[in-house]
Design an enzyme around this catalytic site. Structure first.
Site, PDB file in Angstrom:
ATOM      1  N   MET A  26       3.210  11.928  -1.428  1.00  0.00           N
ATOM      2  CA  MET A  26       4.225  11.217  -2.211  1.00  0.00           C
ATOM      3  C   MET A  26       3.725  11.020  -3.640  1.00  0.00           C
ATOM      4  O   MET A  26       4.211  10.162  -4.371  1.00  0.00           O
ATOM      5  CB  MET A  26       4.562   9.868  -1.559  1.00  0.00           C
ATOM      6  CG  MET A  26       5.194  10.041  -0.177  1.00  0.00           C
ATOM      7  SD  MET A  26       6.238   8.675   0.341  1.00  0.00           S
ATOM      8  CE  MET A  26       5.081   7.320   0.352  1.00  0.00           C
ATOM      9  N   LEU A  29      -1.734  10.888  -6.832  1.00  0.00           N
ATOM     10  CA  LEU A  29      -2.824  11.488  -6.061  1.00  0.00           C
ATOM     11  C   LEU A  29      -4.161  10.824  -6.350  1.00  0.00           C
ATOM     12  O   LEU A  29      -4.489  10.527  -7.496  1.00  0.00           O
ATOM     13  CB  LEU A  29      -2.897  12.981  -6.391  1.00  0.00           C
ATOM     14  CG  LEU A  29      -1.587  13.752  -6.163  1.00  0.00           C
ATOM     15  CD1 LEU A  29      -1.772  15.220  -6.534  1.00  0.00           C
ATOM     16  CD2 LEU A  29      -1.090  13.605  -4.734  1.00  0.00           C
ATOM     17  N   GLY A  32      -8.564  11.093  -1.958  1.00  0.00           N
ATOM     18  CA  GLY A  32      -8.220  11.459  -0.579  1.00  0.00           C
ATOM     19  C   GLY A  32      -7.291  12.664  -0.545  1.00  0.00           C
ATOM     20  O   GLY A  32      -7.499  13.610   0.228  1.00  0.00           O
ATOM     21  N   HIS A  33      -6.262  12.641  -1.401  1.00  0.00           N
ATOM     22  CA  HIS A  33      -5.351  13.792  -1.472  1.00  0.00           C
ATOM     23  C   HIS A  33      -6.116  15.047  -1.930  1.00  0.00           C
ATOM     24  O   HIS A  33      -5.899  16.138  -1.413  1.00  0.00           O
ATOM     25  CB  HIS A  33      -4.231  13.534  -2.491  1.00  0.00           C
ATOM     26  CG  HIS A  33      -3.317  12.402  -2.152  1.00  0.00           C
ATOM     27  ND1 HIS A  33      -3.298  11.224  -2.864  1.00  0.00           N
ATOM     28  CD2 HIS A  33      -2.386  12.262  -1.181  1.00  0.00           C
ATOM     29  CE1 HIS A  33      -2.391  10.421  -2.358  1.00  0.00           C
ATOM     30  NE2 HIS A  33      -1.820  11.014  -1.333  1.00  0.00           N
ATOM     31  N   GLY A 144      -4.368  13.057   6.254  1.00  0.00           N
ATOM     32  CA  GLY A 144      -5.551  12.203   6.322  1.00  0.00           C
ATOM     33  C   GLY A 144      -5.495  11.289   7.544  1.00  0.00           C
ATOM     34  O   GLY A 144      -4.422  10.895   7.990  1.00  0.00           O
ATOM     35  N   LYS A 146      -6.431   8.295   7.579  1.00  0.00           N
ATOM     36  CA  LYS A 146      -6.151   6.898   7.231  1.00  0.00           C
ATOM     37  C   LYS A 146      -4.811   6.472   7.829  1.00  0.00           C
ATOM     38  O   LYS A 146      -4.663   5.378   8.341  1.00  0.00           O
ATOM     39  CB  LYS A 146      -6.140   6.705   5.720  1.00  0.00           C
ATOM     40  CG  LYS A 146      -5.958   5.249   5.391  1.00  0.00           C
ATOM     41  CD  LYS A 146      -5.700   5.021   3.942  1.00  0.00           C
ATOM     42  CE  LYS A 146      -4.809   3.823   3.810  1.00  0.00           C
ATOM     43  NZ  LYS A 146      -3.397   4.177   3.702  1.00  0.00           N
ATOM     44  N   SER A 183      -2.696   4.883  -2.391  1.00  0.00           N
ATOM     45  CA  SER A 183      -1.955   4.672  -3.634  1.00  0.00           C
ATOM     46  C   SER A 183      -1.636   3.186  -3.821  1.00  0.00           C
ATOM     47  O   SER A 183      -1.531   2.707  -4.939  1.00  0.00           O
ATOM     48  CB  SER A 183      -0.655   5.476  -3.607  1.00  0.00           C
ATOM     49  OG  SER A 183      -0.969   6.840  -3.499  1.00  0.00           O
TER      50      SER A 183
END
Ligand code: PAF
Length: 281
Positions: A26, A29, A32-33, A144, A146, A183
């Site tokens: 989304m 970034l 992690g992205h 991920g 998470k 984010s």
């Protein structure tokens, strides 16, 4: 990097394309992205990142309008990583009419944990991810850990709908103090940011207690979950849940040999954070 805005152009581009990995996002970034993108390069010849803030997965009153949108910075980061294609449709392109046809994930998986506190969230996620998969047609897609429950929902969707897509899970990327990157961390004040690693610490403490408890004849995991919530409350947080579950299906553990994960969600001020830790037995 080619930036594609329309479904038709994305579908045209995919024809005759090499083995492709997709990283749905989304935007806004973070490391992690970018870690997912690096892994995507290892898995395929072409990497497509999707960037779409999906209204369907936000509840009324949640942060859809204020969700951080940082398109220029996102593009620059993806260019640096050699991404081939960014698919970033406008809402009017992906949802030209109300998306009344939706995918409903199975209740035991999706109506628990996050599903209790964000009802409809996983319907929104499954619907957009399936639509993105139909448009991009990747061979591999990366997510991920998470968002552990989200990953499980997507895996189950791919399995039950027989989508020919390999789902790759990547470890959660954390800040030096242990906070899982998200984010939404950007919403935290400086004081809240300093306190934010407590969620992970609480999960680690509760996870160690759960492992010890499981060695007893009649383990009582509920007590550990309640204690973990209380310690968050004592520090001024508003916990939604802390839960020890099986990694395989997110149901309550039944046997000592189950591989476990402890998941938690709690509000710190107005920011809701989630995290989880897989427990090695
Ligand atoms: O994890 C996210 O960023 C979103 O839920 C996803 C998978 C891109 C769907 O909108």
């Amino acid at each position: 990097m080619q930036i594609i805005r329309t479904v038709a152009a994305m579908q045209a581009q995919r024809r005759g394309r090499a083995h492709t990995a997709c990283v749905p996002t989304m935007g806004n970034l973070h490391a992690g992205h970018l870690d997912l993108v690096r892994r995507a390069h290892e898995k395929a010849d072409a990497v497509v990142v999707t960037l779409f803030v999906n209204r369907l997965q936000f509840l009324p009153g949640e942060d859809f309008e204020s969700y951080p949108r940082t398109f220029e910075a996102d593009c620059a980061a993806l260019e640096r990583l050699g991404v081939h294609t960014l698919f970033a449709p406008a809402e009017s392109e992906l949802y030209p009419e109300p998306q009344t046809f939706r995918l409903v994930p199975p209740a035991p998986l999706a109506d628990d944990l996050e599903g209790i506190f964000r009802p409809g969230f996983f319907i929104g996620v499954a619907t957009v991810v399936s639509k993105l998969f139909n448009i991009v047609a990747p061979d591999v897609a990366l997510f991920g850990k998470k968002d552990y429950q989200q990953l499980m929902v997507i895996r189950e969707m791919v399995r039950q709908m027989a989508l020919p897509i390999e789902i790759v899970a990547a470890e959660t990327v954390r800040a030096e103090d242990g906070l899982a990157l998200s984010s939404r961390n950007g919403y935290l004040s400086a004081a809240e940011r300093a306190q934010a690693p407590l969620l992970r610490q609480t999960l680690a403490t509760a996870g160690a207690a759960a492992r010890a408890e499981l060695r007893r004849q009649r383990p009582e995991l509920a007590r550990i979950e309640v204690q973990a919530c209380q310690s968050l409350r004592d520090a001024g947080w508003v916990p939604d849940y802390v839960a020890v579950r099986k990694q395989s299906d997110l149901q309550s553990p039944s046997a000592q040999s189950d591989a476990l994960v402890i998941l938690g969600a709690a509000r710190l001020g107005s920011t809701r954070l989630i995290d989880n830790l897989e427990l090695s037995i």
